[in-house]
Design a protein around this motif. Structure first.
Motif, PDB file in Angstrom:
ATOM      1  N   GLN A   9      45.889   7.731 101.066  1.00 55.04           N
ATOM      2  CA  GLN A   9      44.767   8.449 101.661  1.00 55.04           C
ATOM      3  C   GLN A   9      44.121   7.639 102.775  1.00 55.04           C
ATOM      4  OE1 GLN A   9      43.889  11.514 101.379  1.00 55.04           O
ATOM      5  NE2 GLN A   9      42.038  11.374 102.653  1.00 55.04           N
ATOM      6  N   ALA A  48      52.576  14.445  93.217  1.00 53.22           N
ATOM      7  CA  ALA A  48      51.797  13.475  92.447  1.00 53.22           C
ATOM      8  C   ALA A  48      52.297  12.065  92.739  1.00 53.22           C
ATOM      9  CB  ALA A  48      51.925  13.761  90.948  1.00 53.22           C
ATOM     10  N   ALA A  76      58.725  19.172  95.139  1.00 57.23           N
ATOM     11  CA  ALA A  76      57.514  19.910  94.757  1.00 57.23           C
ATOM     12  C   ALA A  76      57.851  21.206  94.035  1.00 57.23           C
ATOM     13  CB  ALA A  76      56.678  20.202  95.999  1.00 57.23           C
ATOM     14  N   ASN A 109      52.027  21.223 101.081  1.00 59.40           N
ATOM     15  CA  ASN A 109      50.839  20.378 101.196  1.00 59.40           C
ATOM     16  C   ASN A 109      51.028  19.203 100.244  1.00 59.40           C
ATOM     17  OD1 ASN A 109      48.361  19.104 101.067  1.00 59.40           O
ATOM     18  ND2 ASN A 109      47.186  21.002 101.104  1.00 59.40           N
ATOM     19  N   LYS A 141      49.300  16.675  99.447  1.00 61.78           N
ATOM     20  CA  LYS A 141      48.138  16.268  98.654  1.00 61.78           C
ATOM     21  C   LYS A 141      47.978  17.103  97.393  1.00 61.78           C
ATOM     22  CE  LYS A 141      44.263  14.942 100.208  1.00 61.78           C
ATOM     23  NZ  LYS A 141      42.944  14.845 100.888  1.00 61.78           N
ATOM     24  N   THR A 142      48.362  18.364  97.440  1.00 65.71           N
ATOM     25  CA  THR A 142      48.167  19.237  96.291  1.00 65.71           C
ATOM     26  C   THR A 142      49.459  19.549  95.545  1.00 65.71           C
ATOM     27  OG1 THR A 142      48.376  21.221  97.683  1.00 65.71           O
ATOM     28  CG2 THR A 142      46.161  20.318  97.358  1.00 65.71           C
ATOM     29  N   GLU A 143      50.611  19.322  96.185  1.00 65.00           N
ATOM     30  CA  GLU A 143      51.877  19.710  95.567  1.00 65.00           C
ATOM     31  C   GLU A 143      52.719  18.530  95.087  1.00 65.00           C
ATOM     32  OE1 GLU A 143      53.972  23.060  97.434  1.00 65.00           O
ATOM     33  OE2 GLU A 143      52.337  23.106  98.910  1.00 65.00           O
ATOM     34  N   ALA A 202      53.434  18.051  91.503  1.00 62.45           N
ATOM     35  CA  ALA A 202      52.086  18.132  90.951  1.00 62.45           C
ATOM     36  C   ALA A 202      52.166  18.647  89.526  1.00 62.45           C
ATOM     37  CB  ALA A 202      51.232  19.061  91.802  1.00 62.45           C
ATOM     38  N   TYR A 207      57.199   9.817  94.191  1.00 58.70           N
ATOM     39  CA  TYR A 207      56.308  10.942  93.897  1.00 58.70           C
ATOM     40  C   TYR A 207      57.017  11.904  92.953  1.00 58.70           C
ATOM     41  CZ  TYR A 207      53.882   9.403  98.163  1.00 58.70           C
ATOM     42  OH  TYR A 207      53.222   8.666  99.119  1.00 58.70           O
TER      43      TYR A 207
END
Length: 333
Positions: free
Chosen positions: A316, A128, A93, A122, A124-126, A269, A266
């Motif tokens: 999710q 992709a 991240a 986090n 979910k936000t950091e 983000a 992943y």
């Protein structure tokens, strides 16, 4: 004669500013597109959040040669274990080179986010979501010396011997631990949890008789085939092609039971969409090749090529389902 109207002057300035901003945005967009089209221009680094030899490590290494050939750059695999994969996730991240990615488990992204009291990031936000690798199933196995060979017989044994049945797991908050707690909550099964530091020692004690049952993440197959363990049920939506005669828990009446998680890749983000799309397409193509698919299936998992949005939606859904179990059963790592 022309009258100088202040309102007209303001409108003219607004139109000029909008045109200038539009031009700048177009230049920025073009620069980003050009940068993405030139990607990768250096080796691609994939950090695995768990030790070498584990499921996610084996999976990504099986794809690395084909991915390297497709991208025209070396694909370097590094292992950075710790905090159930979160140390690696945090490193990715925070990376800024555009060539560093994360390979991790579904349990890290869907379970640990609920069981860990402190997260270094986090997800979910950091992070992709880029590409799913495999849906990993769990297999409920029991010591063959015990007097039950089916799930219904296991339930009867637990009722007849209250407080005696034990189950092992790779540790508090692991997918096998949460899956068993989910099963206990849905069926009323009573069993005492014995946590271990890893799936291998838990399996060894199951074979030795120190614990009675466990949800196996795919390392006990040789013992099932040799008759040292009984496969009681599969915790997935469909039967496993490795053991087509073994019923799923859903077939046995445990409504909507799915103990699966999805391993995948992943990026940080903000990873450019063209880069995400290219990696997704190449990984999906490789997952459909016979050698890669066979290697994943040998671990009791199924290759899961899907679009990034579908991958994010699956994570999710798993997170919501497991989060509810973690909260209801008071699970902490």
């Amino acid at each position: 004669m022309t009258i100088d109207n202040p309102r007209d002057r303001r409108a003219t300035r607004r139109r000029a500013l909008a045109a200038a901003l539009g031009g700048l945005l177009a230049l920025a967009s073009g620069g980003a597109a050009a940068q993405a089209s030139a990607w990768p221009n250096r080796p691609v680094r994939i950090i695995v959040g768990f030790p070498a030899g584990g499921g996610p490590d084996v999976m990504v290494r099986s794809l690395a040669p084909g991915l390297s050939e497709a991208l025209g750059q070396p694909v370097v695999i590094e292992n950075k274990s710790g905090v159930t994969g979160m140390l690696a996730a945090d490193a990715v991240a925070k990376s800024t080179d555009g060539h560093t990615f994360l390979m991790t488990t579904g349990s890290s992204m869907s379970i640990s986010v609920h069981t860990l009291e402190r997260l270094p990031l986090n997800p979910k936000t950091e992070l992709a979501p880029i590409a799913a690798f495999a849906r990993v199933s769990l297999f409920l196995v029991g010591n063959a010396k015990l007097p039950f060979k089916t799930f219904s017989a296991l339930q009867a044994y637990a009722r007849q011997h209250p407080g005696r049945l034990t189950y092992g797991s790779p540790g508090n908050g692991s997918a096998p631990h949460v899956a068993m707690e989910m099963l206990k909550g849905q069926t009323g099964l009573t069993a005492v949890h014995i946590p271990y530091r890893g799936a291998a020692p838990a399996l060894q004690d199951l074979l030795g008789g120190s614990v009675d049952v466990l949800f196996d993440p795919g390392i006990a197959f040789e013992h099932v085939r040799a008759g040292r363990l009984h496969l009681l049920a599969v915790a997935s939506n469909e039967r496993s092609p490795l053991f087509p005669d073994a019923p799923t828990l859903r077939e046995l009446g445990v409504k909507d039971f799915d103990g699966g998680t999805t391993h995948g890749l992943y990026g940080p983000a903000g990873t450019p969409p063209p880069v995400v799309a290219r990696l997704n397409a190449e990984i999906n193509r490789l997952l459909k090749t016979a050698p890669v698919a066979a290697g994943i299936q040998a671990q009791g998992a199924e290759p899961t090529p899907m679009a990034p949005a579908a991958f994010a939606a699956q994570i999710q859904r798993d997170s919501e389902r497991y989060g509810a179990v973690v909260k209801a059963r008071g699970i902490k790592e």
